[in-house]
Design an enzyme around this catalytic site. Structure first.
Site, mmCIF file in Angstrom:
data_model
loop_
_atom_site.group_PDB
_atom_site.id
_atom_site.type_symbol
_atom_site.label_atom_id
_atom_site.label_comp_id
_atom_site.label_asym_id
_atom_site.label_seq_id
_atom_site.Cartn_x
_atom_site.Cartn_y
_atom_site.Cartn_z
ATOM 1 C CE LYS A 10 -4.450 -1.543 1.580
ATOM 2 N NZ LYS A 10 -5.613 -1.294 2.609
ATOM 3 C CE LYS A 23 -5.643 -7.581 -1.628
ATOM 4 N NZ LYS A 23 -5.735 -7.655 -0.105
ATOM 5 C CE LYS A 42 -13.393 -3.681 0.571
ATOM 6 N NZ LYS A 42 -13.334 -3.411 1.852
HETATM 7 P P1 TYM Z 1 -10.558 -5.862 3.570
HETATM 8 O O1 TYM Z 1 -11.735 -4.856 4.002
HETATM 9 O O2 TYM Z 1 -9.524 -5.630 2.868
HETATM 10 O O3 TYM Z 1 -11.323 -7.311 3.057
HETATM 11 C C1 TYM Z 1 -12.325 -7.945 4.205
HETATM 12 C C2 TYM Z 1 -12.343 -9.475 4.035
HETATM 13 O O4 TYM Z 1 -12.258 -9.797 2.535
HETATM 14 C C3 TYM Z 1 -11.268 -10.805 2.507
HETATM 15 N N1 TYM Z 1 -10.763 -10.195 0.900
HETATM 16 C C4 TYM Z 1 -10.429 -11.227 -0.008
HETATM 17 N N2 TYM Z 1 -10.609 -12.578 0.044
HETATM 18 C C5 TYM Z 1 -10.317 -13.658 -1.183
HETATM 19 N N3 TYM Z 1 -9.965 -12.542 -2.172
HETATM 20 C C6 TYM Z 1 -9.831 -11.448 -2.348
HETATM 21 N N4 TYM Z 1 -9.599 -10.507 -3.447
HETATM 22 C C7 TYM Z 1 -10.045 -10.538 -1.107
HETATM 23 N N5 TYM Z 1 -10.121 -9.175 -0.978
HETATM 24 C C8 TYM Z 1 -10.471 -9.152 0.686
HETATM 25 C C9 TYM Z 1 -10.175 -10.190 3.280
HETATM 26 O O5 TYM Z 1 -9.295 -11.249 3.566
HETATM 27 C C10 TYM Z 1 -10.933 -9.957 4.679
HETATM 28 O O6 TYM Z 1 -11.131 -10.851 5.402
HETATM 29 N N6 TYM Z 1 -7.397 -5.497 7.633
HETATM 30 C C11 TYM Z 1 -8.470 -6.097 7.369
HETATM 31 C C12 TYM Z 1 -10.033 -5.578 8.142
HETATM 32 C C13 TYM Z 1 -9.672 -5.887 9.528
HETATM 33 C C14 TYM Z 1 -9.881 -7.103 10.348
HETATM 34 C C15 TYM Z 1 -9.321 -6.861 11.528
HETATM 35 C C16 TYM Z 1 -10.222 -8.485 9.839
HETATM 36 C C17 TYM Z 1 -9.446 -4.877 10.456
HETATM 37 N N7 TYM Z 1 -9.341 -5.565 11.641
HETATM 38 C C18 TYM Z 1 -9.619 -7.771 12.551
HETATM 39 C C19 TYM Z 1 -10.177 -9.380 10.632
HETATM 40 C C20 TYM Z 1 -9.838 -9.152 11.993
HETATM 41 C C21 TYM Z 1 -9.122 -5.576 5.970
HETATM 42 O O7 TYM Z 1 -8.691 -4.466 5.329
HETATM 43 O O8 TYM Z 1 -10.096 -6.312 5.224
#
Ligand code: TYM
Length: 338
Positions: A114, A200, A203
């Site tokens: 990032k 991947k 967003k």
């Molecule tokens: P975020 O918002 O990027 O994504 C949310 C969830 O979606 C999954 N994900 C994917 N899985 C498969 N293929 C993809 N292309 C893909 N894009 C996203 C992510 O693995 C995630 O499970 N840091 C985290 C949010 C967070 C969090 C936490 C998660 C903050 N605190 C505590 C678990 C526990 C994030 O940015 O996810």
């Protein structure tokens, strides 16, 4: 069992989020036994680690709440809230900053991805982001964290922080933190961009054509699938034949994830056929899964007050669940709190 997971309220919920994580959240919620609990939250505090527009964040937070409910998160059974309404997340992060090591954070691939070439210009929040993520989970004595593959490294860090904190500041008989286990989907789907099978689905990709949003209508979905990058070869009849064909592999595994079938099972049906046949079948399957979610989402978005009320109720419960661990952390560190 305590299940906790979060999603950033930036941009739309896309197919990667849904197949990689949210569908698993719903499954875990639905299969939970009495005495266990699920907490799902919108990681709005994480969202300020990148440049953002405040009005947009506010809007996206409510939209993401609606999207999660539309996907099947039931606010009467699960605790649904946004981090900003539970200050213990930010407080615990600060307390854990004393335990997290610079070297550990330096190894996090998300920061490298990032911040890109602009490391010096990245926010400090982007660097300490995984410590907040550790706090999110450790605050609730979480046992299981359903996430996509890309978040596994952050969860390992949360375990390292918990372990070091317990070693340094607690007795073996009375640890302050539970070590959480990441739960990734059994079919290990990592959904990739429709424009590039090696990146991947995300967003933050500037191209709308790279992802399927859960708000896309049927025409848009069919168009995006038809335009998805592929190669000229027909599909093989076994998974091994997809080696070196990341775009083809991605589309077949998305089909499998949507249909609840393995890549081999999908290829047993479509092997030998070209994308001219496979893509429309994939598009139709996507529409079948996504259309009912979109319909519920639009209806939920009409009532902002109801969404606010869901988040307020969830936050009150989360504050209650997190309080004992926060107190125990202050005490373990020798911090005096009136
Ligand atoms: P975020 O918002 O990027 O994504 C949310 C969830 O979606 C999954 N994900 C994917 N899985 C498969 N293929 C993809 N292309 C893909 N894009 C996203 C992510 O693995 C995630 O499970 N840091 C985290 C949010 C967070 C969090 C936490 C998660 C903050 N605190 C505590 C678990 C526990 C994030 O940015 O996810």
């Amino acid at each position: 069992m305590r299940v906790v997971s979060g999603i950033q309220p930036t941009g739309n919920l896309h197919l990667g989020n849904y197949l990689g994580a949210i569908r698993n959240w719903v499954r875990m919620q639905d299969e939970l036994e009495g005495g266990s609990e699920c907490l799902f939250f919108l990681a709005d505090l994480h969202a300020i680690s990148m440049p953002h527009d405040p009005a947009e964040l506010r809007r996206a937070t409510l939209e993401m709440a609606a999207a999660l409910v539309a996907c099947g998160i039931d606010p009467d059974r699960s605790i649904l809230f946004n981090q900003a309404q539970v200050p213990a997340h930010a407080e615990l992060q600060w307390l854990l900053n004393g335990t997290a090591r610079m070297g550990w954070l330096n190894r996090m691939t998300q920061f490298k991805d990032k911040s890109g070439k602009n490391r010096e210009g990245a926010s400090a929040a982007l660097f300490t982001y995984p410590v907040l993520q550790a706090a999110d989970v450790l605050l609730y004595q979480t046992t299981h964290v359903p996430v996509g593959e890309d978040q596994k490294q952050h969860l390992e860090l949360a375990r390292d922080i918990a372990q070091k904190f317990n070693n340094d500041f607690a007795s073996e008989a009375a640890p302050v933190f539970t070590l959480p286990d990441p739960i990734t989907p059994p079919d290990a789907v990592r959904i990739m961009s429709l424009r590039d099978g090696t990146a991947k689905m995300s967003k933050s990709d500037p191209s709308e054509m790279s992802r399927i949003n859960l708000t896309d209508d049927a025409d848009t979905i069919m168009k995006k699938v038809k335009k998805a990058k592929t190669d000229a070869e027909p599909l093989p009849s076994e998974a091994a034949g997809l080696g070196g064909r990341p775009e083809a592999y991605n589309l077949v595994s998305i089909y499998g994830a949507l249909a609840g079938r393995s890549v081999d099972a999908v290829l047993a049906e479509f092997g030998g056929q070209g994308f001219g046949t496979f893509k429309p079948a994939l598009g139709e399957l996507m529409v079948e899964v996504i259309a009912p979610i979109t319909e519920r989402f639009r209806a939920l978005l009409e009532d902002h007050e109801a969404l606010d009320a869901i988040l307020a109720k969830g936050a009150a419960k989360a504050r209650e669940r997190g309080a004992p661990t926060l107190t125990a952390t202050y005490e373990a560190l020798g911090l005096v709190r009136g």
